[in-house]
Enzyme design. Structure first.
Site, PDB file in Angstrom:
ATOM      1  N   GLY A 123       0.931  -1.153  -0.016  1.00 18.55           N
ATOM      2  CA  GLY A 123      -0.064  -0.017  -0.191  1.00 18.55           C
ATOM      3  C   GLY A 123       0.648   1.154   0.062  1.00 18.55           C
ATOM      4  N   SER A 127       3.832  -0.837  -5.734  1.00 22.74           N
ATOM      5  CA  SER A 127       3.518  -1.765  -6.533  1.00 22.74           C
ATOM      6  C   SER A 127       3.765  -3.156  -5.976  1.00 22.74           C
ATOM      7  CB  SER A 127       3.964  -1.791  -7.993  1.00 22.74           C
ATOM      8  OG  SER A 127       3.016  -2.629  -8.624  1.00 22.74           O
ATOM      9  N   ASP A 173       3.363  -1.144 -14.287  1.00 20.59           N
ATOM     10  CA  ASP A 173       4.002  -2.021 -13.111  1.00 20.59           C
ATOM     11  C   ASP A 173       4.548  -3.226 -13.276  1.00 20.59           C
ATOM     12  OD1 ASP A 173       3.253   0.305 -11.939  1.00 20.59           O
ATOM     13  OD2 ASP A 173       1.724  -0.652 -10.774  1.00 20.59           O
TER      14      ASP A 173
END
Ligand code: GLA
Length: 391
Positions: A123, A127, A173
């Site tokens: 969080g 990623s 990502d």
């Protein structure tokens, strides 16, 4: 990292037992220097894989079961390979989605034991989700010799997040997780998926991350809304030029000409994306010129756009960026990742780093009454197989 590797391997021994046939994979988190919320608009991004990473140990099973152990959460999950469904538990979905997507591609995925964990903060906007998806996909690909190309692993990771986890994320990502290289940032053209490496090894500069403790709870619903707003803008513009496929095809001038035809909020979102694409290109030119002052300026502008135009920042993130900008030796700062929490990324002159870290921690504590993590990150290679150590 070695510490994590040893920990995860001993956890594997404890939970699963000794297995000769196994793969060990390192899968890193990422930073993004500039180019936020541009990937799903077919634009440009400039991320890098870093020294915070997950380690996976994966071995095959013969009874058709999948056993997952998330060492950081001290939690486990088991499911038969033939009856995979989304679970309310949350974290296993990142792994299950990968198996599902591999099955859709026609691969015969067998049961397996999986133990994983590491030091990517969850969080924080680095990623960890792509690290789980791509690290696991990479491991299965090696373990079962599927021969899936690196680019297809990227796309598979993204699809598993889109289809199974339910976040309509772009490709940045997963891309940098697989293609990242030591001491280089990666410029990705998210339309053609062509990419270019830029050396980013500077002894006089450091990349420093300042975390807020806010977990990005709003992020996934707001993220999907931002995507829809961009698509709404594109539909208006397509009425004038049918060849427009995404905001990538739109100049600031053309967008302004049609401002009155769209909701003000849609215009603001689109304007941010169009400008951010321009900033990534400018930042890449700055890298060619070795002009890190100008590069830092682009970062500040990116943050202003994310705060005012795209509206995905938060008061704590704004506070951290503003604080950073008043500290000596800081060239640029901005919020990083999807937004609504997570961390800021700061480009800081090496000789000012210690003072910067102390000052930022002090100011954050003064404002919130709580401590936050502030740390220097180093750019390290993307997902790789680690050699087996036989005991
Ligand atoms: C998340 C998504 C990426 C990207 C960023 C915002 O990290 O996974 O695809 O859209 O947000 O730039």
């Amino acid at each position: 990292m070695n510490g994590h590797r040893t920990d995860i391997e001993s956890t594997f021994l404890e939970k699963v037992g000794k297995r000769r046939e196994r793969v060990v994979v390192r899968s890193p988190g990422r930073v993004n220097l500039i180019g936020e919320h541009t990937d799903y608009n077919e634009g440009f991004v400039l991320p890098a894989s870093v020294d915070k990473a997950l380690v996976f140990v994966v071995s095959p099973r013969t009874d058709g079961m999948c056993y997952f152990y998330a060492a950081d959460l001290r939690d486990e999950f088991s499911v038969p390979i033939f009856s995979i469904e989304r679970t309310r538990k949350g974290w296993p979905n990142y792994l299950l989605g990968v198996i599902e997507e591999m099955k859709k591609m026609g691969f015969d995925v067998h049961g397996c034991d999986v133990v994983f964990g590491g030091d990517i903060p969850i969080g924080a906007g680095m990623s960890s989700s792509a690290a789980v998806e791509c690290g696991f996909a990479f491991a299965l690909n090696r373990l079962f010799d599927f021969g899936i190309s690196r680019m297809d692993l990227v796309k598979l990771g993204q699809r598993s997040e889109n289809n199974f986890v339910g976040l309509n994320c772009g490709i940045m990502d997963q891309f940098v997780n697989i293609f990242g290289e030591d001491k280089k940032v990666l410029k990705i053209d998210c339309r053609s998926l062509s990419y270019e490496y830029f050396p980013f090894e500077r002894n006089d500069l450091a990349i420093v991350l300042c975390e807020t403790e806010a977990k990005r709870s709003l992020a996934s619903s707001e993220y999907n809304i931002r995507r829809q707003q961009c698509e709404a803008g594109v539909r208006v513009l397509q009425n004038h030029r049918a060849e427009i496929r995404s905001l990538r095809d739109v100049s600031p001038e053309f967008l302004k000409e049609h401002r009155d035809e769209m909701e003000p909020i849609v215009f603001r979102r689109c304007a941010y994306v169009v400008e951010e694409n321009g900033r990534v290109l400018k930042a890449c030119e700055d890298l060619h010129q070795n002009d890190f002052r100008s590069f830092g300026e682009q970062m500040y502008r990116s943050h202003s756009g994310l705060r005012d135009g795209y509206q995905v920042s938060s008061p704590d993130l704004d506070f951290l960026v503003e604080s950073a900008s008043s500290i000596d030796g800081v060239l640029g700062a901005r919020m990083m990742g999807a937004g609504f929490g997570g961390c800021t990324i700061n480009l800081v002159e090496r000789e000012s780093v210690d003072a910067f870290v102390d000052e930022m921690k002090g100011r954050y504590r003064q404002r919130t009454g709580r401590a936050n993590n502030v740390y220097v990150t180093h750019i390290q290679s993307g997902t790789r197989l680690l050699p087996l150590i036989e005991s």
